[in-house]
Every structure is written in structure tokens, then in C-alpha cells.
Write a protein that holds these residues in place. Structure first.
Motif, PDB file in Angstrom:
ATOM      1  N   LYS A  53       0.776  -1.190   0.066  1.00  0.00           N
ATOM      2  CA  LYS A  53       0.087   0.068  -0.130  1.00  0.00           C
ATOM      3  C   LYS A  53       0.846   1.161  -0.012  1.00  0.00           C
ATOM      4  CE  LYS A  53      -3.787   2.196   2.307  1.00  0.00           C
ATOM      5  NZ  LYS A  53      -4.759   2.071   3.482  1.00  0.00           N
ATOM      6  N   LYS A  54       1.892   1.092   0.865  1.00  0.00           N
ATOM      7  CA  LYS A  54       2.959   2.323   0.773  1.00  0.00           C
ATOM      8  C   LYS A  54       3.346   2.742  -0.548  1.00  0.00           C
ATOM      9  CE  LYS A  54       7.035   3.898   3.113  1.00  0.00           C
ATOM     10  NZ  LYS A  54       8.058   3.699   4.115  1.00  0.00           N
ATOM     11  N   LYS A  55       3.585   1.697  -1.322  1.00  0.00           N
ATOM     12  CA  LYS A  55       4.121   1.774  -2.682  1.00  0.00           C
ATOM     13  C   LYS A  55       3.189   1.765  -3.570  1.00  0.00           C
ATOM     14  CE  LYS A  55       8.594   0.736  -1.619  1.00  0.00           C
ATOM     15  NZ  LYS A  55       9.544   1.952  -1.919  1.00  0.00           N
ATOM     16  N   LYS A  56       1.933   2.036  -3.295  1.00  0.00           N
ATOM     17  CA  LYS A  56       0.865   2.494  -4.137  1.00  0.00           C
ATOM     18  C   LYS A  56       0.639   1.255  -5.113  1.00  0.00           C
ATOM     19  CE  LYS A  56       1.498   7.415  -3.832  1.00  0.00           C
ATOM     20  NZ  LYS A  56       1.624   8.524  -4.429  1.00  0.00           N
TER      21      LYS A  56
END
Length: 220
Positions: free
Chosen positions: A144-147
Motif C-alpha cells: 500500500k505504501k508503494k501504491k
């Protein structure tokens, strides 16, 4: 890419290249092993400690010297990250068994300087903390942090959990973050290929249409 023809050409080049020693050959074969595991992408991520373990290179200066030399000799291109949380990248040159040598085109002309890690003990300590995710949720947070979609995160976690977080059933993964980055890179390549295939299908679909009504009751 025919990996058998590639290896035949590489070993022929090894035989004629007087600059090489056993350490160079060992390093190249370790990188080839990871290239093969990743299904020969144009670019893939590596972890220094995993490559050193597989190639039996015992010191950082030797590792960096060989990486620099083999990059300058066009066996591959080494793009170091200088970041313990992100693996370095490798772009392998492609060879064949003809007299003409074929190489992949490097996407960037900017060279990064390879320097030994001064704070190697601190970096190793940080990497040890990253060795394996505590649970699936930790992986999903990273994706999620890396989209990236959580579905890809689940696929990544389930895949590596099913193989015991080992490469080739033998080598334990040291830095799962770099493996996740590599997973995303491969997924992006697959997505681009699928998009290209869908465009080709849409372009050719009209040729399959016919307005003629056929009577299948008639004999051939």
C-alpha cells in the motif's frame, strides 16, 4: 532469449577473456541464477549479501571490484542503490552463439559510482530486521505504501510463504523488501504485455466479423 545459447556464448567469452578469474565467473553465475529465477526480465533487483553467499565472495571490496569490472566489460550493468532497505538493480547483457554479440539496450546513460559500504555492520543489522515479514498484514502495508494493489501483496506473501521464504528451495531470503520490489517490477511488465495484447485483439477483432448468413444445412 534462449538461455542455452546464451550460456554457450558466455562461456566461450569467458574462455577468451584473459581479464577474468574464478571470482568473476562465480559472480556472473550467481547473477545468472537470480536472473533465471526471475524469468529473465530486462532488469531485476538483487541483495548484496545473497549474491556474496551464493558466489562464495567473502569481502565487500572484492564484491564491488568485480561488479565494477564486469560492468565496464559489458557482461552486465550494475545499478547500486546504496540503501539497505532497497536492493540494487542488475541489467544483464544478452549474448548468442553467433559471431555477432547482442546486448540489451540500457535505459539510462548515467553511471552510479560503486563504493564500499562504510557502515556495513549497521546495514547488516538493519537487513536482519527485514529478513522476513511478521505476517501478511506487514506485507500489505508495504504494498500500500508503494501504491500497489493489496491483491498483489497477497499474491506475493502467499507465493513466498508456500516456498518457505527460500530461493530455489535452498537460499534463505535476507531482504524481503527487495523481493517485493522485484515482484512489482515483474507485475508491471506483465500488465504492459497484457495491455498490448488487448489492443492487438481489439484491432483485429473486426476482421473476424462477417455479415453473410450461411446455411449449415447444405452439404459441403
Amino acid at each position: 532469449m534462449n538461455y542455452i545459447s546464451h550460456l554457450n556464448a558466455v562461456f566461450d567469452k569467458f574462455n577468451n577473456d584473459k581479464r577474468l578469474n574464478t571470482t568473476h565467473v562465480s559472480l556472473y553465475m550467481a547473477l545468472f541464477y537470480y536472473w533465471n529465477l526471475n524469468r529473465f526480465p530486462s532488469e531485476f533487483y538483487i541483495n548484496k549479501h545473497e549474491i556474496m553467499q551464493l558466489s562464495k565472495i567473502g569481502s565487500n571490496p572484492t564484491y564491488h571490484r568485480c561488479m565494477t569490472q564486469m560492468t565496464s566489460w559489458k557482461y552486465f550493468k550494475y545499478l547500486p542503490s546504496h540503501n539497505p532497505y532497497k536492493g540494487s538493480r542488475i541489467r544483464m547483457s544478452i549474448f548468442d552463439t553467433t559471431t555477432k554479440q547482442v546486448r540489451t539496450k540500457f535505459e539510462t546513460s548515467s553511471e552510479q559510482v560503486v563504493t564500499p559500504n562504510i557502515n556495513s555492520n549497521k546495514q547488516i543489522e538493519n537487513i536482519d530486521k527485514l529478513s522476513l515479514p511478521k505476517n501478511e498484514n506487514e506485507v500489505l502495508i508495504f504494498f500500500k505504501k508503494k501504491k500497489w494493489s493489496l491483491v498483489e501483496g497477497k499474491k506475493f506473501f502467499n507465493h513466498y510463504k508456500s516456498i518457505g521464504w527460500k530461493l530455489g528451495g535452498k537460499i534463505e531470503i535476507i531482504d524481503w523488501h527487495s523481493k517485493a520490489e522485484n515482484w512489482m517490477l515483474r507485475a508491471e511488465e506483465i500488465k504492459d504485455k497484457d495491455a498490448s495484447s488487448n489492443k492487438n485483439y481489439a484491432r483485429n477483432r473486426d476482421y473476424l466479423k462477417t455479415s453473410k448468413i450461411k446455411d449449415y444445412g447444405q452439404p459441403l
